[in-house]
Write an enzyme that holds these catalytic residues in place. Structure first.
Site, PDB file in Angstrom:
ATOM      1  CE  LYS A 201      -5.738  -6.084  -3.690  1.00 42.44           C
ATOM      2  NZ  LYS A 201      -5.116  -7.389  -3.848  1.00 42.44           N
ATOM      3  CE1 TYR A 202       1.121  -0.254  -8.424  1.00 36.78           C
ATOM      4  CE2 TYR A 202       0.244  -2.059  -9.736  1.00 36.78           C
ATOM      5  CZ  TYR A 202       0.911  -0.858  -9.655  1.00 36.78           C
ATOM      6  OH  TYR A 202       1.372  -0.251 -10.804  1.00 36.78           O
ATOM      7  CD  GLU A 287       1.308  12.199  -0.423  1.00 34.49           C
ATOM      8  OE1 GLU A 287       2.092  12.244   0.541  1.00 34.49           O
ATOM      9  OE2 GLU A 287       1.645  12.528  -1.571  1.00 34.49           O
ATOM     10  NE  ARG A 291       4.113  19.673  -0.968  1.00 28.50           N
ATOM     11  CZ  ARG A 291       3.637  19.296  -2.139  1.00 28.50           C
ATOM     12  NH1 ARG A 291       3.038  20.164  -2.932  1.00 28.50           N
ATOM     13  NH2 ARG A 291       3.733  18.038  -2.546  1.00 28.50           N
TER      14      ARG A 291
HETATM   15  P1  ADP Z   1       4.407  10.417  -2.999  1.00 26.00           P
HETATM   16  O1  ADP Z   1       4.245  11.130  -1.703  1.00 26.00           O
HETATM   17  O2  ADP Z   1       5.749   9.788  -3.174  1.00 26.00           O
HETATM   18  O3  ADP Z   1       3.973  11.251  -4.173  1.00 26.00           O
HETATM   19  P2  ADP Z   1       1.813   9.027  -2.982  1.00 26.00           P
HETATM   20  O4  ADP Z   1       1.346   8.172  -1.871  1.00 26.00           O
HETATM   21  O5  ADP Z   1       1.193  10.385  -3.086  1.00 26.00           O
HETATM   22  O6  ADP Z   1       3.416   9.154  -2.916  1.00 26.00           O
HETATM   23  O7  ADP Z   1       1.614   8.283  -4.354  1.00 26.00           O
HETATM   24  C1  ADP Z   1       2.081   8.825  -5.574  1.00 26.00           C
HETATM   25  C2  ADP Z   1       1.476   8.044  -6.725  1.00 26.00           C
HETATM   26  O8  ADP Z   1       1.831   6.660  -6.650  1.00 26.00           O
HETATM   27  C3  ADP Z   1      -0.042   8.061  -6.755  1.00 26.00           C
HETATM   28  O9  ADP Z   1      -0.573   9.206  -7.363  1.00 26.00           O
HETATM   29  C4  ADP Z   1      -0.315   6.809  -7.561  1.00 26.00           C
HETATM   30  O10 ADP Z   1      -0.098   7.036  -8.927  1.00 26.00           O
HETATM   31  C5  ADP Z   1       0.756   5.858  -7.073  1.00 26.00           C
HETATM   32  N1  ADP Z   1       0.241   5.047  -5.939  1.00 26.00           N
HETATM   33  C6  ADP Z   1       0.314   5.329  -4.616  1.00 26.00           C
HETATM   34  N2  ADP Z   1      -0.288   4.376  -3.858  1.00 26.00           N
HETATM   35  C7  ADP Z   1      -0.771   3.451  -4.726  1.00 26.00           C
HETATM   36  C8  ADP Z   1      -1.502   2.221  -4.589  1.00 26.00           C
HETATM   37  N3  ADP Z   1      -1.854   1.747  -3.399  1.00 26.00           N
HETATM   38  N4  ADP Z   1      -1.827   1.543  -5.724  1.00 26.00           N
HETATM   39  C9  ADP Z   1      -1.461   1.997  -6.954  1.00 26.00           C
HETATM   40  N5  ADP Z   1      -0.775   3.141  -7.144  1.00 26.00           N
HETATM   41  C10 ADP Z   1      -0.433   3.871  -6.067  1.00 26.00           C
END
Ligand code: ADP
Length: 447
Positions: A201-202, A287, A291
């Site tokens: 979900k976004y 996530e 590290r």
């Molecule tokens: P990466 O490992 O590429 O950094 P993440 O899962 O940590 O990916 O997500 C990085 C960023 O992307 C988050 O901090 C947020 O800003 C955005 N993001 C990730 N998942 C969502 C989501 N479900 N809805 C809205 N934004 C998201």
């Protein structure tokens, strides 16, 4: 305790690790590519080994060359820093198989968290609330359409092997979904050699809140509070602060407890960060980073704990020696990432540094490998410095940050200092009123 640590990284983080080692009486070995022979991390280390030509895949990602460097210098441990091989489970395993200690979690934990689908499953089982989404990989456009229909738009397609914000595309309606699916897959394939994607979900106005944890080999787990990393461009962090202006004491205590319980259940050890999106009072795990993180200094500034030192102590088998209630938080800290980039177009701006002056004074820390006359190579990440400012309150911290940014001089190349200056003068930022999409709107002129 270790006698000698090889630092498998470059730039400010290699220096940061060197400093912790030096204070602990541990000798250091720097590794470097031919492009980095005059880099500060090489100049300060006790020994250095050239591990290959400029492209990272031939040097900083060259596992065999790094392990050989550790062997010939008799290093008894390797600290991977962040980026490069820091989340490469095969590397961690190889290091251990060569009788060298990997300063970080076990290869199994790195592997589990490196795949975002297994990470979310493990997190869920360990009791962490997750962003609603697909149970596993999404294999086809049709499956994506069907799932999105059930879940409700907008949705986000994310790379299973993701990192650095790559392979992530959102769709607001069915007609955008096919493109988003295809684009995310091809970006993921190009960046990670793995096209697999999943769906979430976004969330439309969340904050990015992450919890720093430390876990030793004796069952002790503590958290060092949260960092708010909502100021992002292209899903990449630009400025981070601790504590978050969006959390109250109850929410903070709740997520800290949930995070520590999960870490205990997972049997994780060393430093790690659980990342959450926070919207309407609810936390959603996205996530785990297994590290050290770029933004760790803001945590150090508010709790007085040297996280790199703790990583080294834990890896050497030492107990943490304190419990959650012994950790005292005070004041506020903000970190600005300074990149060698055009502040308007974000085009990389490598080159020779002319005049160089870093800000100083109470509550100001600069982590950087730059010096006057140094040439920023074009081969690596564009982050060249971190300015970390702390103060008794957020307001004091902001006043100090503006003062410190004004003192910073980096000549000869373009940097993102003007962007940071603009950012810290924005009323929304001053009020702590921003979400993960706010900065993107600001830089694209949508505000
Ligand atoms: P990466 O490992 O590429 O950094 P993440 O899962 O940590 O990916 O997500 C990085 C960023 O992307 C988050 O901090 C947020 O800003 C955005 N993001 C990730 N998942 C969502 C989501 N479900 N809805 C809205 N934004 C998201």
């Amino acid at each position: 305790m270790f006698d000698k640590i090889l630092i498998a990284n470059r730039g400010e983080i290699a220096l940061r690790i060197h400093r912790a080692c030096r204070e602990m009486g541990i000798k250091t070995v720097a590794v470097h590519s031919t492009a980095d022979h005059d880099a500060m991390h090489v100049r300060l280390a006790d020994e250095s080994v050239c591990i290959g030509p400029p492209p990272a895949r031939d040097s900083y990602l060259n596992k065999a060359a790094i392990i050989a460097a550790a062997t010939i210098t008799n290093a008894d441990a390797i600290h991977p820093g962040y980026g490069f091989l820091s989340e490469n489970a095969d590397f961690a395993q190889m290091v251990e198989e060569h009788g060298i200690c990997f300063i970080g979690p076990s290869a199994d934990h790195i592997r589990m968290m490196g795949d975002k689908i297994t990470a979310k499953r493990a997190a869920k089982e360990a009791g962490l609330p997750c962003v609603p989404g697909s149970d596993g990989p999404v294999e086809s456009e049709d499956q994506a359409l069907q799932l999105a229909e059930e879940m409700g738009y907008p949705v986000l397609i994310k790379a299973t092997a993701g990192g650095g914000g790559k392979g992530m595309k959102h769709a607001r309606a069915p007609e955008q979904l096919r493109d988003a699916f295809r684009l995310a897959r091809s970006e993921a394939k190009a960046a990670f050699g793995n096209a697999e994607v999943y769906m979430e979900k976004y969330l439309q106005h969340p904050r990015h809140i992450e919890i720093q944890i430390l876990a030793d080999n004796h069952g002790q787990v503590v958290h060092l509070g949260e960092r708010d990393c909502s100021l992002q461009r292209k899903h990449q962090k630009v400025l981070e602060e601790a504590p978050s202006p969006a959390l109250n004491a109850d929410a903070r205590a709740r997520i800290g407890r949930i995070a520590c319980d999960a870490i205990r259940r997972l049997g994780y050890r060393n430093a790690g960060t659980l990342e959450f999106l926070y919207e309407d009072g609810e936390f959603y795990f996205i996530e785990m980073n297994t590290r050290l993180q770029v933004e760790h200094p803001v945590t150090e500034a508010i709790c007085g704990i040297d996280i790199v030192r703790e990583q080294i102590r834990i890896a050497a088998g030492a107990p943490l020696g304190y419990a959650q209630e012994d950790i005292r938080f005070s004041g506020h800290a903000i970190e600005c990432r300074i990149n060698a980039e055009d502040p308007e177009t974000f085009a990389p701006s490598p080159g020779r540094i002319g005049g160089f002056h870093t800000p100083g004074g109470l509550g100001v820390r600069v982590d950087s490998g730059l010096y006057s006359g140094y040439r920023v190579p074009p081969h690596y990440d564009s982050m060249i410095a971190k300015l970390i400012v702390s103060g008794g309150s957020r307001n004091e911290c902001l006043m100090r940050l503006r003062r410190a940014l004004g003192e910073f001089v980096i000549e000869g190349i373009q940097t993102t200092i003007p962007l940071q200056n603009r950012l810290v003068s924005e009323p929304d930022f001053i009020n702590g009123d921003y979400d993960i999409h706010w900065l993107e709107r600001l830089v694209s002129g949508g505000k």
